[in-house]
Structures are given as structure tokens and as C-alpha cells.
Motif scaffolding. Structure first.
Motif, mmCIF file in Angstrom:
data_model
loop_
_atom_site.group_PDB
_atom_site.id
_atom_site.type_symbol
_atom_site.label_atom_id
_atom_site.label_comp_id
_atom_site.label_asym_id
_atom_site.label_seq_id
_atom_site.Cartn_x
_atom_site.Cartn_y
_atom_site.Cartn_z
ATOM 1 N N LEU A 80 16.025 -3.456 -74.887
ATOM 2 C CA LEU A 80 15.716 -4.552 -75.579
ATOM 3 C C LEU A 80 14.292 -4.702 -76.073
ATOM 4 N N SER A 81 13.491 -3.955 -76.368
ATOM 5 C CA SER A 81 12.102 -3.630 -76.276
ATOM 6 C C SER A 81 11.326 -4.980 -76.973
ATOM 7 N N GLN A 82 11.811 -5.638 -77.528
ATOM 8 C CA GLN A 82 11.281 -6.801 -78.321
ATOM 9 C C GLN A 82 11.571 -8.200 -77.556
ATOM 10 N N LEU A 83 12.442 -8.090 -76.695
ATOM 11 C CA LEU A 83 12.770 -9.303 -76.036
ATOM 12 C C LEU A 83 11.762 -10.241 -75.528
ATOM 13 N N GLU A 84 11.670 -11.658 -75.789
ATOM 14 C CA GLU A 84 10.915 -12.443 -75.187
ATOM 15 C C GLU A 84 11.476 -13.374 -74.118
ATOM 16 N N SER A 85 12.786 -13.759 -74.326
ATOM 17 C CA SER A 85 13.430 -14.646 -73.701
ATOM 18 C C SER A 85 14.994 -14.193 -73.211
ATOM 19 N N LEU A 98 10.811 -4.180 -70.314
ATOM 20 C CA LEU A 98 10.748 -5.445 -71.030
ATOM 21 C C LEU A 98 9.549 -6.007 -71.255
ATOM 22 N N GLY A 99 8.652 -5.291 -71.770
ATOM 23 C CA GLY A 99 7.015 -5.575 -71.861
ATOM 24 C C GLY A 99 6.601 -6.874 -72.529
ATOM 25 N N PHE A 100 7.447 -7.335 -73.123
ATOM 26 C CA PHE A 100 7.286 -9.017 -73.775
ATOM 27 C C PHE A 100 8.017 -10.092 -73.518
ATOM 28 N N LEU A 101 8.561 -9.699 -72.280
ATOM 29 C CA LEU A 101 9.561 -10.901 -71.714
ATOM 30 C C LEU A 101 8.638 -11.781 -70.977
ATOM 31 N N GLU A 102 8.738 -12.901 -71.603
ATOM 32 C CA GLU A 102 7.924 -14.237 -71.388
ATOM 33 C C GLU A 102 8.914 -15.035 -70.335
ATOM 34 N N VAL A 103 10.097 -15.402 -70.375
ATOM 35 C CA VAL A 103 11.141 -16.248 -69.750
ATOM 36 C C VAL A 103 12.294 -15.610 -69.388
ATOM 37 N N LEU A 104 12.564 -15.558 -68.147
ATOM 38 C CA LEU A 104 13.783 -15.003 -67.520
ATOM 39 C C LEU A 104 14.547 -16.021 -66.593
ATOM 40 N N ASN A 105 15.668 -16.048 -66.678
ATOM 41 C CA ASN A 105 16.573 -16.941 -66.039
ATOM 42 C C ASN A 105 17.833 -16.408 -65.678
ATOM 43 N N LEU A 106 17.816 -16.105 -64.327
ATOM 44 C CA LEU A 106 19.057 -15.387 -63.764
ATOM 45 C C LEU A 106 19.943 -16.144 -62.825
ATOM 46 N N SER A 107 19.282 -17.528 -62.633
ATOM 47 C CA SER A 107 19.817 -18.214 -61.505
ATOM 48 C C SER A 107 21.388 -18.720 -61.697
ATOM 49 N N GLN A 108 21.818 -19.015 -60.297
ATOM 50 C CA GLN A 108 23.277 -19.446 -60.505
ATOM 51 C C GLN A 108 24.020 -18.296 -60.796
ATOM 52 N N ASN A 109 23.916 -17.205 -59.945
ATOM 53 C CA ASN A 109 24.941 -16.113 -60.307
ATOM 54 C C ASN A 109 25.147 -15.832 -58.746
ATOM 55 N N ASN A 110 25.865 -14.274 -58.652
ATOM 56 C CA ASN A 110 26.234 -13.854 -57.324
ATOM 57 C C ASN A 110 25.526 -12.758 -57.428
ATOM 58 N N LEU A 111 24.232 -12.622 -57.803
ATOM 59 C CA LEU A 111 23.496 -11.226 -57.544
ATOM 60 C C LEU A 111 22.956 -11.155 -56.094
ATOM 61 N N LYS A 112 22.551 -9.766 -55.920
ATOM 62 C CA LYS A 112 22.307 -9.389 -54.434
ATOM 63 C C LYS A 112 21.288 -8.250 -54.633
ATOM 64 N N GLY A 113 20.740 -7.937 -53.675
ATOM 65 C CA GLY A 113 19.607 -6.822 -53.310
ATOM 66 C C GLY A 113 18.077 -7.276 -53.820
ATOM 67 N N PRO A 114 17.404 -6.160 -53.793
ATOM 68 C CA PRO A 114 15.895 -6.623 -54.189
ATOM 69 C C PRO A 114 15.683 -6.865 -55.580
ATOM 70 N N ILE A 115 14.823 -7.589 -55.846
ATOM 71 C CA ILE A 115 14.246 -8.051 -57.255
ATOM 72 C C ILE A 115 13.360 -6.917 -57.617
ATOM 73 N N PRO A 116 13.641 -6.448 -58.857
ATOM 74 C CA PRO A 116 12.530 -5.388 -59.238
ATOM 75 C C PRO A 116 11.082 -6.147 -59.383
ATOM 76 N N GLN A 117 10.085 -5.221 -59.016
ATOM 77 C CA GLN A 117 8.899 -5.368 -59.055
ATOM 78 C C GLN A 117 8.123 -4.820 -59.993
ATOM 79 N N GLY A 118 6.850 -5.461 -60.359
ATOM 80 C CA GLY A 118 6.018 -4.694 -61.402
ATOM 81 C C GLY A 118 6.188 -5.220 -62.908
ATOM 82 N N LYS A 119 5.176 -5.115 -63.530
ATOM 83 C CA LYS A 119 4.771 -5.576 -64.872
ATOM 84 C C LYS A 119 5.383 -7.146 -65.247
ATOM 85 N N GLN A 120 6.067 -7.393 -65.876
ATOM 86 C CA GLN A 120 6.341 -8.879 -66.208
ATOM 87 C C GLN A 120 7.236 -9.510 -65.276
#
Length: 414
Positions: A280-285, A304-326
Motif C-alpha cells: 500500500l505505497s500511498q498509505l499514510e494511516s 510504507l514510505g508515507f506512513l505517518e500514523v501506526l497503531n497496532l496496540s492491544q493485539n497478540n503480536l510477538k517478536g521484534p519490531i521492524p526497524q528503519g525508515k518510518q
């Protein structure tokens, strides 16, 4: 422009009037049925007043001449008129922020030129209007904050919605799996829009201006509710938040390449976050919070080079958070209440394998300092016990006494 009127009832427009704007006033009472005698009326805007009556049934008949009808931000109750004209010419219809109940009249399907339909923030109680998919020009569909219910998929109805670029179903009672075929048919969001699209379907420049004069359209964008002053084909928005959708995310979501806002928060969605969202190359939120997603955050999301807002809270995710860019700019709030996540910006760090969680409660320097002290104590204790054992078992060995005497002599000379 709308004319500011004193508090009172709506003046009846003359029969030959084309545009009637009386927005942002303090008008009260019912809409007089005499307004339906204005057969030449093309634009009727009563937005943001204090009307508290019902919508006259004859408004449905007036739809054979009206292009734009805006009754939003009042206190209308009752139902939407059932009888929209067979040759309805409406291009925008807004009744948002009222107290209107009942269902969406199927006669709205007669409005073949409809571009915008906004019935948000009412008490409408109905299933998803699949039959609106046959409106080839529909671009904006807002059903938010009502009592719509049930599943979106209906095998008996051919749904297209090919021109749609804003759909807001938030704060309803929709359920079931996310509709894969629905997303496949959103061709405008898949391929983008040309800005000249509105003019193509407007009769003249005045219609184009009227359409863009539709103010007060509220959407939740980048975590905040924003009231738009005009519409733009550049905005591609999908908001299905605060419903009861369940199951996995369809991979076809990753094909909506022009999408700017995707909000699926506060549902019961499960499974992994598909790596196809990284397309989703145009995604901002992106808001997937308050669901039951599992597994790791795909590293593809760093694309996602235009991503300004990311909310993944309150789930069951695990492992390392991706690093770099946005991702380097997102804070803890983007990931909170995912106990299995590790890595920056969280205080939980990952081991070199990238999967095991290691928690550091204090700084590394403090930990190393305490570890050195403990090691010193341990080594000293072992050496002391060893020397004590030698003295105890051998008496006073001469070599040990001589070493002690030499040390004492050196300190004395100093």
C-alpha cells in the motif's frame, strides 16, 4: 454563499429559485411542504440549523430536479422519504448528524448519478446496502454511527462499487468475515483517480462548485476526527472500525494501491498481519488496534514510505519490531499491550536470534557494574577460603609468611 438568517422558520423559496443555501443559522421547526413547489430547485442546503421535525415525504418527488440535498446537522427525526423519483437526479444526499431511524429506502437506487451518500450519526437500522453497488458514479459512502448490522457478503447480489473511494462503516454492528470480493471491486482505490472525474459527471460548472461546497463531512483520519470543507478525489479511505468483523485479513487489501487511510480497529480480527499490506505505497494511516492479531509484524511494512500514523496496540503480536525508515519515528503507543513484542522503541529487547525476549529493568552500565562487584566478591571469597584452608592445614608455611613480610616492607618504605 449561505445567508445568515435570524432565528425562526425557514422562508419558502420562490418557485423559480435554483440554489437555496440557508446553512449555519438558527432555524427551527419543520421544513414546510410548500418547499416542494420549487420545481426548478437544484440545490437545497439546510445544514447546521435547529430543525426538529420530519423530512417531508414530497422531498422524494423533488429529487427529479434536485442535484444536491443537504439536511445534515439538525434534529430531524422520523424516517427518510420512501419514494425517490424514478428518474432521480440527485448527485449528493446528506442527512448526517440527525435522529433519523428506519432503513435506507430502496428507491435511492433510482438515483443513478449519486456521487455522495452520507447518512452518518443517526439511528438507522438496516443491513448493508449491497444494492447501492449498482450506482456506477458513487464515490463516497458514509454509514458511520448507526445501527447497521449483519454481514456484508451477499451471494444473491452483484456488488461492484467500482468508483468508490471513501467508505466509512465505523461504529455499527456489522459482523462476519471481511468481504474479499468487495475489496476486489474497488477499482478506483486499486488504480487511483483522475482529478477531472467530477467534472465528467456534472452538468455544468455550477454543479461542480455545489458538489465541492458540501462542507462538514467528518472522517476519522490519522487517529483524529476531521471535518472536511470540500471533497477531493485524492482521499482514499476505508474505515470499518468499531464493528464485529472477525477472521483473517484478506490479502487482496494489499492491492488497494491508492489507499491513504485504513482503519480496522476495534473488531475481532485474527491471524497474522499479511505482508501484502506493505504494497500500500500511498498509505499514510494504518490502525489495526484492539483486535486479536497474532504473529510478527511484517518487515514489508517498512516499505510504507508515507506512513505517518501506526497503531497496532492491544493485539497478540510477538517478536521484534521492524526497524528503519518510518518505523524509527513511532512511539511506544503504537505497540502497547502486545506482551510478546520486543525491540525499539520498547524497553524489552530481543536477543541475537531476534525471537527471544530479554527484559532490562535498568541501564546496561548499572547491570555490568553490579555484575562486576558480584564477581569480585565471589572470587575474593574463593581465594580467602583457599588461603585459610592452606594455613589451617599446614601450620604457618614459611613461603606465605615471607610474601606477607615483603609486602609490609614495601608499604613501610613508601
Amino acid at each position: 454563499m449561505s445567508k445568515l438568517l435570524p432565528k425562526g422558520r425557514i422562508p419558502t423559496p420562490p418557485p423559480s429559485l435554483l440554489w437555496y443555501f440557508v446553512s449555519r443559522n438558527k432555524l427551527v421547526g419543520d421544513i414546510p411542504s410548500s418547499i416542494c413547489n420549487s420545481s426548478s430547485l437544484k440545490v437545497l442546503t439546510l445544514w447546521k440549523n435547529s430543525f426538529n421535525g420530519t423530512i417531508p415525504e414530497c422531498i422524494g418527488n423533488l429529487s427529479s430536479s434536485l442535484s444536491h440535498l443537504d439536511l445534515g446537522n439538525n434534529n430531524f427525526h422520523g424516517k427518510i422519504p420512501e419514494s425517490f423519483a424514478k428518474y432521480c437526479t440527485l448527485q449528493s444526499f446528506r442527512i448526517s448528524n440527525n435522529q433519523i431511524g428506519g432503513s435506507l429506502p430502496r428507491s435511492l437506487g433510482n438515483c443513478k448519478d449519486l456521487i455522495l451518500l452520507d447518512v452518518g450519526n443517526n439511528n438507522l437500522n438496516d443491513t448493508f446496502p449491497n444494492w447501492l453497488g449498482n450506482l456506477d458514479h458513487l464515490q463516497v459512502l458514509v454509514l458511520r454511527s448507526n445501527k447497521f448490522f449483519g454481514q456484508m457478503d451477499n451471494s444473491d447480489v452483484t456488488v461492484s462499487f467500482t468508483r468508490l473511494h471513501v467508505i466509512d462503516l465505523s461504529r455499527n454492528n456489522f459482523s462476519g468475515y471481511l468481504p474479499t470480493n468487495f475489496f476486489k471491486n474497488l477499482h478506483s482505490i486499486r488504480k487511483g483517480h483522475e482529478n477531472k472525474f467530477e467534472l465528467e459527471y456534472m452538468e455544468d460548472v455550477s454543479d461542480y462548485i455545489a458538489f465541492n461546497y458540501v462542507y462538514g463531512l467528518s472522517l476519522t483520519v490519522k487517529g483524529s476526527e476531521i471535518e472536511f470543507q470540500s471533497l477531493s478525489t485524492m482521499w482514499m479511505v476505508i474505515d470499518f472500525s468499531d464493528n464485529q468483523f472477525f477472521g483473517a485479513l484478506p490479502k487482496t487489501l494489499g492491492e488497494l494501491h491508492s489507499l491513504i487511510v485504513l482503519n480496522l480497529s476495534h473488531n475481532c480480527l485474527t491471524g497474522p498481519i499479511p505482508s501484502s499490506l506493505g504494497d500500500l505505497s500511498q498509505l499514510e494511516s494504518l490502525d489495526l488496534s484492539s483486535n486479536k492479531f497474532q504473529g510478527r509484524i511484517p518487515t514489508d511494512l517498512t516499505n510504507l514510505g508515507f506512513l505517518e500514523v501506526l497503531n497496532l496496540s492491544q493485539n497478540n503480536l510477538k517478536g521484534p519490531i521492524p526497524q528503519g525508515k518510518q518505523f524509527d519515528g513511532f512511539t511506544n503507543d503504537s505497540y502497547k499491550e502486545n506482551l510478546g513484542l520486543c525491540g525499539f522503541p520498547l524497553s524489552k529487547r530481543c536477543d541475537t536470534d531476534g525471537g527471544t525476549l530479554v527484559k532490562f529493568d535498568r541501564d546496561d552500565d548499572e547491570l555490568n557494574w553490579k555484575f562486576s562487584i558480584l564477581m569480585g566478591y565471589g572470587c575474593g571469597l574463593v581465594l580467602g577460603l583457599s588461603m585459610g584452608y592452606i594455613v589451617f592445614t599446614t601450620g604457618k608455611p614459611l613461603w606465605l609468611i615471607r610474601i606477607v613480610e615483603l609486602v609490609q616492607q614495601r608499604f613501610t618504605k613508601r
